[in-house]
Design a protein around this motif. Structure first.
Motif, PDB file in Angstrom:
ATOM      1  N   THR A 163       0.841  -1.196   0.000  1.00 17.92           N
ATOM      2  CA  THR A 163       0.000   0.000   0.000  1.00 17.92           C
ATOM      3  C   THR A 163       0.877   1.248   0.000  1.00 17.92           C
ATOM      4  OG1 THR A 163      -1.778  -1.122   1.208  1.00 17.92           O
ATOM      5  CG2 THR A 163      -1.777   1.278   1.264  1.00 17.92           C
ATOM      6  N   ALA A 164       1.932   1.222   0.815  1.00 20.53           N
ATOM      7  CA  ALA A 164       2.849   2.363   0.892  1.00 20.53           C
ATOM      8  C   ALA A 164       3.478   2.642  -0.462  1.00 20.53           C
ATOM      9  CB  ALA A 164       3.929   2.080   1.939  1.00 20.53           C
ATOM     10  N   ARG A 165       3.893   1.596  -1.151  1.00 19.90           N
ATOM     11  CA  ARG A 165       4.525   1.742  -2.462  1.00 19.90           C
ATOM     12  C   ARG A 165       3.517   2.258  -3.493  1.00 19.90           C
ATOM     13  NH1 ARG A 165       9.710   2.090  -3.977  1.00 19.90           N
ATOM     14  NH2 ARG A 165      10.196   0.389  -2.535  1.00 19.90           N
ATOM     15  N   GLU A 166       2.287   1.788  -3.392  1.00 18.72           N
ATOM     16  CA  GLU A 166       1.254   2.110  -4.376  1.00 18.72           C
ATOM     17  C   GLU A 166       0.779   3.556  -4.280  1.00 18.72           C
ATOM     18  OE1 GLU A 166      -3.118   0.283  -4.756  1.00 18.72           O
ATOM     19  OE2 GLU A 166      -1.535  -1.152  -5.265  1.00 18.72           O
ATOM     20  N   TRP A 167       0.717   4.095  -3.051  1.00 16.44           N
ATOM     21  CA  TRP A 167       0.102   5.408  -2.862  1.00 16.44           C
ATOM     22  C   TRP A 167       1.054   6.474  -2.342  1.00 16.44           C
ATOM     23  CZ3 TRP A 167      -4.120   6.268  -5.359  1.00 16.44           C
ATOM     24  CH2 TRP A 167      -4.907   5.167  -5.713  1.00 16.44           C
ATOM     25  N   GLY A 168       2.336   6.151  -2.259  1.00 14.25           N
ATOM     26  CA  GLY A 168       3.298   7.115  -1.752  1.00 14.25           C
ATOM     27  C   GLY A 168       3.373   8.400  -2.553  1.00 14.25           C
ATOM     28  N   GLU A 169       3.215   8.310  -3.876  1.00 15.27           N
ATOM     29  CA  GLU A 169       3.311   9.524  -4.691  1.00 15.27           C
ATOM     30  C   GLU A 169       2.176  10.504  -4.417  1.00 15.27           C
ATOM     31  OE1 GLU A 169       2.553   9.117  -8.969  1.00 15.27           O
ATOM     32  OE2 GLU A 169       2.101   7.017  -8.566  1.00 15.27           O
ATOM     33  N   LYS A 170       1.116  10.035  -3.768  1.00 16.89           N
ATOM     34  CA  LYS A 170       0.021  10.916  -3.352  1.00 16.89           C
ATOM     35  C   LYS A 170       0.199  11.401  -1.915  1.00 16.89           C
ATOM     36  CE  LYS A 170      -2.467  10.654  -7.131  1.00 16.89           C
ATOM     37  NZ  LYS A 170      -2.736  11.844  -7.970  1.00 16.89           N
ATOM     38  N   GLY A 171       1.329  11.041  -1.315  1.00 19.30           N
ATOM     39  CA  GLY A 171       1.601  11.489   0.048  1.00 19.30           C
ATOM     40  C   GLY A 171       0.922  10.659   1.115  1.00 19.30           C
ATOM     41  N   ILE A 172       0.370   9.511   0.737  1.00 19.53           N
ATOM     42  CA  ILE A 172      -0.300   8.632   1.699  1.00 19.53           C
ATOM     43  C   ILE A 172       0.701   7.588   2.185  1.00 19.53           C
ATOM     44  CG2 ILE A 172      -2.135   6.926   2.014  1.00 19.53           C
ATOM     45  CD1 ILE A 172      -3.728   8.485  -0.124  1.00 19.53           C
ATOM     46  N   ARG A 173       0.860   7.508   3.495  1.00 19.66           N
ATOM     47  CA  ARG A 173       1.847   6.608   4.085  1.00 19.66           C
ATOM     48  C   ARG A 173       1.153   5.425   4.767  1.00 19.66           C
ATOM     49  NH1 ARG A 173       4.183   8.598   8.305  1.00 19.66           N
ATOM     50  NH2 ARG A 173       2.766  10.363   8.649  1.00 19.66           N
ATOM     51  N   SER A 174       1.861   4.311   4.856  1.00 17.31           N
ATOM     52  CA  SER A 174       1.342   3.130   5.543  1.00 17.31           C
ATOM     53  C   SER A 174       2.482   2.420   6.272  1.00 17.31           C
ATOM     54  CB  SER A 174       0.684   2.170   4.545  1.00 17.31           C
ATOM     55  OG  SER A 174       0.145   1.039   5.220  1.00 17.31           O
ATOM     56  N   ASN A 175       2.287   2.191   7.565  1.00 17.67           N
ATOM     57  CA  ASN A 175       3.298   1.528   8.381  1.00 17.67           C
ATOM     58  C   ASN A 175       2.642   0.536   9.336  1.00 17.67           C
ATOM     59  OD1 ASN A 175       5.948   3.068   7.830  1.00 17.67           O
ATOM     60  ND2 ASN A 175       4.483   4.720   8.213  1.00 17.67           N
ATOM     61  N   CYS A 176       3.455  -0.369   9.856  1.00 17.20           N
ATOM     62  CA  CYS A 176       3.000  -1.313  10.879  1.00 17.20           C
ATOM     63  C   CYS A 176       3.768  -1.084  12.174  1.00 17.20           C
ATOM     64  CB  CYS A 176       3.221  -2.755  10.434  1.00 17.20           C
ATOM     65  SG  CYS A 176       2.097  -3.319   9.142  1.00 17.20           S
ATOM     66  N   VAL A 177       3.046  -1.097  13.269  1.00 18.06           N
ATOM     67  CA  VAL A 177       3.658  -1.138  14.592  1.00 18.06           C
ATOM     68  C   VAL A 177       3.648  -2.590  15.035  1.00 18.06           C
ATOM     69  CG1 VAL A 177       3.393  -0.512  17.018  1.00 18.06           C
ATOM     70  CG2 VAL A 177       3.037   1.213  15.235  1.00 18.06           C
ATOM     71  N   VAL A 178       4.834  -3.168  15.171  1.00 16.95           N
ATOM     72  CA  VAL A 178       4.959  -4.572  15.560  1.00 16.95           C
ATOM     73  C   VAL A 178       5.113  -4.616  17.076  1.00 16.95           C
ATOM     74  CG1 VAL A 178       6.185  -6.730  15.205  1.00 16.95           C
ATOM     75  CG2 VAL A 178       6.060  -5.044  13.352  1.00 16.95           C
ATOM     76  N   ALA A 179       4.019  -4.928  17.746  1.00 18.04           N
ATOM     77  CA  ALA A 179       4.007  -4.878  19.204  1.00 18.04           C
ATOM     78  C   ALA A 179       4.391  -6.216  19.818  1.00 18.04           C
ATOM     79  CB  ALA A 179       2.609  -4.471  19.693  1.00 18.04           C
ATOM     80  N   GLY A 180       5.169  -6.146  20.882  1.00 22.13           N
ATOM     81  CA  GLY A 180       5.437  -7.321  21.680  1.00 22.13           C
ATOM     82  C   GLY A 180       4.259  -7.629  22.582  1.00 22.13           C
ATOM     83  N   PHE A 181       4.427  -8.578  23.476  1.00 21.91           N
ATOM     84  CA  PHE A 181       3.322  -8.989  24.341  1.00 21.91           C
ATOM     85  C   PHE A 181       3.033  -7.926  25.393  1.00 21.91           C
ATOM     86  CE2 PHE A 181       3.976 -12.960  22.295  1.00 21.91           C
ATOM     87  CZ  PHE A 181       2.760 -13.612  22.375  1.00 21.91           C
ATOM     88  N   ASN A 232       8.075  -1.538   9.249  1.00 19.91           N
ATOM     89  CA  ASN A 232       7.627  -2.223  10.458  1.00 19.91           C
ATOM     90  C   ASN A 232       8.407  -1.630  11.617  1.00 19.91           C
ATOM     91  OD1 ASN A 232       5.985  -3.951   8.926  1.00 19.91           O
ATOM     92  ND2 ASN A 232       7.588  -5.495   8.773  1.00 19.91           N
ATOM     93  N   ILE A 233       7.713  -0.983  12.538  1.00 18.44           N
ATOM     94  CA  ILE A 233       8.347  -0.364  13.698  1.00 18.44           C
ATOM     95  C   ILE A 233       8.154  -1.298  14.893  1.00 18.44           C
ATOM     96  CG2 ILE A 233       8.510   1.708  15.109  1.00 18.44           C
ATOM     97  CD1 ILE A 233       9.009   2.197  12.112  1.00 18.44           C
ATOM     98  N   PHE A 234       9.244  -1.813  15.429  1.00 22.96           N
ATOM     99  CA  PHE A 234       9.183  -2.808  16.493  1.00 22.96           C
ATOM    100  C   PHE A 234       9.146  -2.156  17.871  1.00 22.96           C
ATOM    101  CE2 PHE A 234      10.574  -5.176  12.882  1.00 22.96           C
ATOM    102  CZ  PHE A 234      10.119  -6.462  13.086  1.00 22.96           C
ATOM    103  N   ILE A 235       8.095  -2.455  18.627  1.00 21.32           N
ATOM    104  CA  ILE A 235       7.989  -2.031  20.030  1.00 21.32           C
ATOM    105  C   ILE A 235       7.838  -3.330  20.814  1.00 21.32           C
ATOM    106  CG2 ILE A 235       6.850  -0.486  21.661  1.00 21.32           C
ATOM    107  CD1 ILE A 235       7.798   0.934  19.153  1.00 21.32           C
ATOM    108  N   ASP A 236       8.963  -3.969  21.105  1.00 21.08           N
ATOM    109  CA  ASP A 236       8.905  -5.364  21.569  1.00 21.08           C
ATOM    110  C   ASP A 236       9.824  -5.668  22.741  1.00 21.08           C
ATOM    111  OD1 ASP A 236      11.340  -5.160  20.310  1.00 21.08           O
ATOM    112  OD2 ASP A 236      11.119  -6.957  19.081  1.00 21.08           O
ATOM    113  N   ASN A 237      10.315  -4.621  23.420  1.00 22.77           N
ATOM    114  CA  ASN A 237      11.230  -4.809  24.558  1.00 22.77           C
ATOM    115  C   ASN A 237      12.478  -5.594  24.185  1.00 22.77           C
ATOM    116  OD1 ASN A 237       9.774  -3.339  26.381  1.00 22.77           O
ATOM    117  ND2 ASN A 237       8.853  -5.072  27.430  1.00 22.77           N
ATOM    118  N   GLY A 238      12.849  -5.545  22.914  1.00 29.12           N
ATOM    119  CA  GLY A 238      14.072  -6.210  22.495  1.00 29.12           C
ATOM    120  C   GLY A 238      13.929  -7.700  22.295  1.00 29.12           C
ATOM    121  N   THR A 239      12.802  -8.102  21.726  1.00 25.12           N
ATOM    122  CA  THR A 239      12.609  -9.532  21.427  1.00 25.12           C
ATOM    123  C   THR A 239      13.401  -9.933  20.199  1.00 25.12           C
ATOM    124  OG1 THR A 239      10.383  -9.433  22.344  1.00 25.12           O
ATOM    125  CG2 THR A 239      10.899 -11.318  20.938  1.00 25.12           C
ATOM    126  N   ILE A 240      13.408  -9.084  19.186  1.00 23.89           N
ATOM    127  CA  ILE A 240      14.137  -9.376  17.935  1.00 23.89           C
ATOM    128  C   ILE A 240      15.577  -8.836  18.039  1.00 23.89           C
ATOM    129  CG2 ILE A 240      14.235  -8.919  15.459  1.00 23.89           C
ATOM    130  CD1 ILE A 240      11.980 -10.729  16.232  1.00 23.89           C
TER     131      ILE A 240
END
Length: 240
Positions: A163-181, A232-240
């Motif tokens: 989605t980010a690649r498809e619509w970036g030229e229109k200024g539309i952004r898409s990201n994932c927050v990868v949450a830990g437990f 993908n933004i990782f908020i996982d307390n250092g799992t990865i």
């Protein structure tokens, strides 16, 4: 900003909504239930919090219920937070197709439909908006019994990046927050011993704080992150 947020009634959704409202933004929140905490939030921010009772497993009714009959075509949407999800936990040899399909409707199919109409609304109003999907660390590291749930989150991550690649030229952004437990209703069925085993796999040896994840979501919705997309933004307390 006007933000569409799913799964607002408790946990991360409630924390994110509260932070957005404190900062003066308007929230369009979707949930299946009106919890006491959500009711209080509505009382405190009656002018800026709009609520819709809707079962997000109903993927085919997204346009009429959410956009046509509730938000309306004249309303700007600056951001969308795809937070609502259910977990189908079991080992693969016990996989039940009906339960799998039900989870994918809520975790994947409906979010895809919501993104479809969110982007259309952004294009209509010339909005350079931000889409944030809540993913899970289980999509990146193995946990017994989470294969089906992790697969739904992996699907979202692939969808978000493209989605980010498809619509970036229109200024539309898409990201994932990868949450830990986190300590939420979704993890409440785990025993203390199970939780401790999970936390021992992290660098910080504890549960991820809801506020840390919520603040990251707010950042990704804001102009402060205008050069971040397809990540993908990782908020996982250092799992990865």
């Amino acid at each position: 900003m006007n933000i569409l947020l799913t799964g607002i009634s408790k946990g991360l959704g409630l924390s994110t909504a509260s932070l957005l409202l404190q900062k003066g933004h308007t929230v369009f929140g979707i949930s299946r239930s009106l919890t006491p905490s959500l009711k209080k939030l509505k009382n405190d921010y009656s002018n800026n919090l709009n609520l819709l009772h809707f079962d997000l497993k109903d993927s085919s009714d997204v346009h009429s219920k959410v956009f046509k009959n509730w938000i309306g075509i004249d309303t700007n949407i600056d951001g969308f937070v795809n937070n609502a999800a259910i977990a189908y936990d079991d080992i693969v040899t016990n996989l039940d197709l009906d339960r799998l399909e039900s989870m994918f409707r809520l975790n994947v199919f409906t979010p895809m439909m919501l993104v479809k109409y969110v982007i259309r609304q952004m294009l209509l109003h010339n909005i350079k908006g931000s889409i944030v999907h809540i993913s899970s660390i289980s999509a990146h590291t193995g946990y017994k019994g989470l294969a089906m749930y992790a697969s739904s989150k992996s699907s979202l991550e692939g969808f978000s990046k493209n989605t980010a690649r498809e619509w970036g030229e229109k200024g539309i952004r898409s990201n994932c927050v990868v949450a830990g437990f986190m300590e939420t209703d979704m993890s409440s069925d785990l025993t203390k011993e199970q939780k401790e085993r999970i936390y021992k796999r992290t660098a910080l040896k504890k549960a991820v704080e809801l506020e840390s994840v919520a603040n990251t979501i707010i950042f990704l919705l804001s102009e402060d992150s205008k050069s971040i997309t397809g990540q993908n933004i990782f908020i996982d307390n250092g799992t990865i």
